[in-house]
Design a protein around this motif. Structure first.
Motif, PDB file in Angstrom:
ATOM      1  N   GLY A 224       0.808  -1.206   0.000  1.00  0.00           N
ATOM      2  CA  GLY A 224       0.000   0.000   0.000  1.00  0.00           C
ATOM      3  C   GLY A 224       0.845   1.260   0.000  1.00  0.00           C
ATOM      4  N   PRO A 225       0.252   2.404   0.394  1.00  0.00           N
ATOM      5  CA  PRO A 225       1.010   3.664   0.421  1.00  0.00           C
ATOM      6  C   PRO A 225       2.192   3.543   1.381  1.00  0.00           C
ATOM      7  CG  PRO A 225      -1.348   4.072   0.653  1.00  0.00           C
ATOM      8  CD  PRO A 225      -1.157   2.596   0.781  1.00  0.00           C
ATOM      9  N   THR A 226       3.370   3.906   0.903  1.00  0.00           N
ATOM     10  CA  THR A 226       4.560   3.720   1.737  1.00  0.00           C
ATOM     11  C   THR A 226       5.486   4.926   1.758  1.00  0.00           C
ATOM     12  OG1 THR A 226       6.455   2.271   2.138  1.00  0.00           O
ATOM     13  CG2 THR A 226       5.830   2.608  -0.143  1.00  0.00           C
ATOM     14  N   GLN A 227       5.461   5.760   0.689  1.00  0.00           N
ATOM     15  CA  GLN A 227       6.251   6.989   0.687  1.00  0.00           C
ATOM     16  C   GLN A 227       5.439   8.105   0.058  1.00  0.00           C
ATOM     17  OE1 GLN A 227      10.302   4.698  -0.368  1.00  0.00           O
ATOM     18  NE2 GLN A 227      10.612   6.875  -0.059  1.00  0.00           N
ATOM     19  N   ALA A 228       5.743   9.326   0.449  1.00  0.00           N
ATOM     20  CA  ALA A 228       4.861  10.452   0.179  1.00  0.00           C
ATOM     21  C   ALA A 228       4.992  11.013  -1.228  1.00  0.00           C
ATOM     22  CB  ALA A 228       5.134  11.560   1.181  1.00  0.00           C
ATOM     23  N   ALA A 229       3.864  11.557  -1.690  1.00  0.00           N
ATOM     24  CA  ALA A 229       3.894  12.468  -2.832  1.00  0.00           C
ATOM     25  C   ALA A 229       4.452  13.795  -2.309  1.00  0.00           C
ATOM     26  CB  ALA A 229       2.494  12.662  -3.392  1.00  0.00           C
ATOM     27  N   VAL A 230       5.300  14.435  -3.097  1.00  0.00           N
ATOM     28  CA  VAL A 230       6.044  15.603  -2.601  1.00  0.00           C
ATOM     29  C   VAL A 230       6.056  16.712  -3.639  1.00  0.00           C
ATOM     30  CG1 VAL A 230       8.281  16.446  -1.782  1.00  0.00           C
ATOM     31  CG2 VAL A 230       7.557  14.116  -1.223  1.00  0.00           C
ATOM     32  N   CYS A 231       5.881  17.933  -3.179  1.00  0.00           N
ATOM     33  CA  CYS A 231       6.143  19.092  -4.036  1.00  0.00           C
ATOM     34  C   CYS A 231       6.671  20.225  -3.166  1.00  0.00           C
ATOM     35  CB  CYS A 231       4.887  19.528  -4.804  1.00  0.00           C
ATOM     36  SG  CYS A 231       3.646  20.355  -3.776  1.00  0.00           S
ATOM     37  N   PHE A 232       7.177  21.258  -3.820  1.00  0.00           N
ATOM     38  CA  PHE A 232       7.717  22.422  -3.128  1.00  0.00           C
ATOM     39  C   PHE A 232       7.015  23.675  -3.642  1.00  0.00           C
ATOM     40  CE2 PHE A 232      10.873  19.109  -3.086  1.00  0.00           C
ATOM     41  CZ  PHE A 232      11.337  19.122  -1.785  1.00  0.00           C
ATOM     42  N   TYR A 233       6.917  24.675  -2.796  1.00  0.00           N
ATOM     43  CA  TYR A 233       6.179  25.880  -3.170  1.00  0.00           C
ATOM     44  C   TYR A 233       6.901  27.134  -2.692  1.00  0.00           C
ATOM     45  CZ  TYR A 233       4.756  26.226   1.718  1.00  0.00           C
ATOM     46  OH  TYR A 233       4.769  26.347   3.086  1.00  0.00           O
ATOM     47  N   VAL A 234       6.562  28.259  -3.337  1.00  0.00           N
ATOM     48  CA  VAL A 234       7.033  29.578  -2.928  1.00  0.00           C
ATOM     49  C   VAL A 234       5.832  30.515  -2.922  1.00  0.00           C
ATOM     50  CG1 VAL A 234       8.409  31.581  -3.585  1.00  0.00           C
ATOM     51  CG2 VAL A 234       9.390  29.301  -3.777  1.00  0.00           C
ATOM     52  N   VAL A 235       5.705  31.318  -1.872  1.00  0.00           N
ATOM     53  CA  VAL A 235       4.624  32.293  -1.739  1.00  0.00           C
ATOM     54  C   VAL A 235       5.216  33.696  -1.732  1.00  0.00           C
ATOM     55  CG1 VAL A 235       2.850  33.209  -0.193  1.00  0.00           C
ATOM     56  CG2 VAL A 235       3.068  30.732  -0.521  1.00  0.00           C
ATOM     57  N   ARG A 236       4.574  34.589  -2.477  1.00  0.00           N
ATOM     58  CA  ARG A 236       4.985  36.007  -2.456  1.00  0.00           C
ATOM     59  C   ARG A 236       3.756  36.851  -2.108  1.00  0.00           C
ATOM     60  NH1 ARG A 236       9.188  39.264  -4.802  1.00  0.00           N
ATOM     61  NH2 ARG A 236       8.479  41.390  -5.265  1.00  0.00           N
ATOM     62  N   ILE A 237       3.878  37.624  -1.039  1.00  0.00           N
ATOM     63  CA  ILE A 237       2.811  38.523  -0.624  1.00  0.00           C
ATOM     64  C   ILE A 237       3.301  39.953  -0.795  1.00  0.00           C
ATOM     65  CG2 ILE A 237       1.380  39.304   1.302  1.00  0.00           C
ATOM     66  CD1 ILE A 237       1.349  36.477   2.353  1.00  0.00           C
ATOM     67  N   GLU A 238       2.628  40.695  -1.661  1.00  0.00           N
ATOM     68  CA  GLU A 238       3.019  42.066  -1.972  1.00  0.00           C
ATOM     69  C   GLU A 238       2.092  43.045  -1.269  1.00  0.00           C
ATOM     70  OE1 GLU A 238       3.202  42.602  -6.150  1.00  0.00           O
ATOM     71  OE2 GLU A 238       4.939  41.258  -6.402  1.00  0.00           O
ATOM     72  N   GLY A 239       2.688  44.042  -0.611  1.00  0.00           N
ATOM     73  CA  GLY A 239       1.922  45.077   0.063  1.00  0.00           C
ATOM     74  C   GLY A 239       2.333  46.448  -0.413  1.00  0.00           C
ATOM     75  N   LYS A 240       2.286  47.418   0.497  1.00  0.00           N
ATOM     76  CA  LYS A 240       2.691  48.789   0.192  1.00  0.00           C
ATOM     77  C   LYS A 240       3.675  49.234   1.245  1.00  0.00           C
ATOM     78  CE  LYS A 240       0.921  53.493  -0.422  1.00  0.00           C
ATOM     79  NZ  LYS A 240      -0.287  54.370  -0.333  1.00  0.00           N
ATOM     80  N   SER A 241       4.861  49.572   0.819  1.00  0.00           N
ATOM     81  CA  SER A 241       5.919  49.973   1.746  1.00  0.00           C
ATOM     82  C   SER A 241       5.660  51.366   2.313  1.00  0.00           C
ATOM     83  CB  SER A 241       7.268  49.942   1.032  1.00  0.00           C
ATOM     84  OG  SER A 241       8.310  50.320   1.903  1.00  0.00           O
ATOM     85  N   GLY A 242       6.189  51.605   3.494  1.00  0.00           N
ATOM     86  CA  GLY A 242       6.049  52.929   4.084  1.00  0.00           C
ATOM     87  C   GLY A 242       6.715  52.979   5.447  1.00  0.00           C
ATOM     88  N   ARG A 243       6.721  54.167   6.062  1.00  0.00           N
ATOM     89  CA  ARG A 243       7.354  54.362   7.356  1.00  0.00           C
ATOM     90  C   ARG A 243       6.603  53.584   8.428  1.00  0.00           C
ATOM     91  NH1 ARG A 243      12.293  56.124   6.966  1.00  0.00           N
ATOM     92  NH2 ARG A 243      12.128  56.803   9.152  1.00  0.00           N
TER      93      ARG A 243
END
Length: 448
Positions: A224-243
């Motif tokens: 049966g299931p014995t080793q994992a399905a695998v993937c990798f990800y990157v997240v980018r969160i864009e905002g507004k820079s300021g003081r």
């Protein structure tokens, strides 16, 4: 040389044949003894092959020297072979006709510097012995690269099996296909092998992987299931820079990222069946350099894992939804990217076929002994053997290399990794027995 016995019989056998199980057991015992004796007789040659490979490790898709060594040894044995997937090698032994069963070994190394000494004084004596052997005979000669996952052992064992099978080729009730595969370590080399048709006509495939947790000569198998399905990800969160002193004028991606990461943890704890095995890990986060300015963006990333390929796809979908939703709550924009080939290919889950798993257990018990086959464990590491299993039934199982006296005690992907070479003839015999007895059993089924 004795013919390979089969353990397949139909219900048409008369009940009066009470001696048949005893005769069958005797035949299997004799077969196992002959095969192990033959394999042990080739130990010196198999060990020599392994040491040559170990001394010259090569990373994914760069296994040119290893590939040449494999082809050279196969041709010296009289086995015709061909190159596939760049540095892969495929060869057939036997009649050339169906049924065809495949055996696979991976060949690539890891980007690690081999280190023999250990600071633990308790293990110093062991490592002094290992140092003498490794330095003198087969320590990696390539700076920053070593066989720390045992792929040199896998390749040598399959070459050992090639020799045994070729010497017994007239007894094979079909064909054994030998697959020497590049780039298991993150390169999804199996998928490249599959694309080039190495499974054409194959109806079953087997592989083994060294395991430092169990003693040498013991195998650990799991259906049966014995080793994992695998993937990798990157997240980018864009905002507004300021003081920093005017947060109301900014859109803070740090706050958005913090809430996003916390929400992502609930995908496995609150959205999936607790009996399922899933992992969502955030392994890094970065953004901003100033202590009084809100950054314009934050980036983080990690890995998703599931013991089912379907479960992995669900995690991917929810990852994107949570990132986009939480970013919007904080007046930011979020994007989640699932990384892919060539650097981060997604691996499907490894699912061992129950019937073939039973076959491995039977062969293991007769070849090694009834107490030498143990239940395997599910793990969340990936293995590209899964690409073969998407097309044909298959089994990959562990073979022990743990031996404190030999210094074979360290985990995989460890610069101190060291192998008990007594495993080599055992693995070669297992490969041979699994293939021979599978073909013989299939032949008997066809005759029935």
């Amino acid at each position: 040389m004795k013919l390979v016995p089969t353990y397949h019989f139909t219900m048409a056998i008369p009940l009066a044949s009470l001696l048949l199980p005893l005769l069958l057991s005797t035949a299997l015992a004799e077969y196992a003894q002959d095969l192990l004796r033959q394999a042990v007789g080739e130990r010196e040659w198999i060990v020599g092959v392994r040491r040559r490979i170990h001394a010259h490790p090569e990373l994914a898709f760069r296994e040119h020297r290893t590939s040449a060594l494999v082809r050279e040894e196969l041709e010296r044995l009289g086995i015709t072979c061909r190159s596939v997937a760049g540095t892969g090698v495929v060869a057939d032994v036997g009649s050339g006709l169906s049924p065809i069963v495949a055996l696979r070994a991976d060949m690539d190394a890891l980007p690690l510097q081999e280190i023999v000494f250990c600071n633990d004084h308790v293990l110093l004596a062991v490592h002094l012995r290992c140092q003498e052997l490794v330095e003198w005979e087969h320590k990696s000669t390539v700076d920053g690269v070593m066989h720390a996952c045992g792929h040199d052992v896998h390749t040598a064992m399959l070459l050992g099996a090639a020799k045994l099978l070729h010497e017994r080729k007239n007894q094979l009730k079909g064909t054994v296909r030998l697959l020497f595969q590049p780039a298991e370590e993150g390169g999804a080399g199996a998928s490249h092998m599959v694309k080039e048709g190495v499974l054409h006509g194959v109806e079953a495939i087997f592989a083994m992987h060294v395991d430092h947790r169990i003693p040498t000569g013991i195998i650990a198998a799991h259906a049966g299931p014995t080793q994992a399905a695998v993937c990798f990800y990157v997240v980018r969160i864009e905002g507004k820079s300021g003081r920093a002193e005017t947060p109301h004028l900014n859109a803070d991606p740090i706050a958005a990222a913090a809430f996003t990461i916390l929400s992502l943890q609930q995908l496995t704890s609150r959205e999936d069946d607790p009996l399922h095995s899933q992992v969502l890990s955030v392994t890094y986060i970065k953004g901003g350099k100033s202590i009084d300015v809100t950054p314009s963006f934050v980036e983080f990333g990690g890995t998703l894992r599931s013991l089912t390929t379907e479960g992995l796809h669900r995690l991917e979908k929810r990852l994107k939804e949570v990132v986009e939703g939480q970013a919007a709550v904080h007046r930011c924009m979020g994007v989640a990217e699932i990384l892919g080939a060539p650097d981060y290919p997604m691996y499907p889950a490894v699912v061992n076929d129950e019937r073939l798993h039973h076959h491995v257990e039977i062969v293991g018990r007769h070849l090694l002994g009834p107490d030498k086959v143990k239940p395997g464990e599910k793990i969340m590491a990936g293995e590209d053997f899964a690409f073969y299993q998407q097309l044909v039934p298959g089994v990959i199982f562990g073979i022990g290399i743990r031996n404190e006296k030999a210094g074979s005690i360290h985990s995989l992907h460890n610069p101190h990794f060291f192998v008990d070479e007594d495993v080599l003839p055992i693995g070669a015999a297992l490969h041979t027995g699994i293939a021979e007895m599978y073909l013989t059993g299939r032949s008997t089924l066809d005759e029935d």
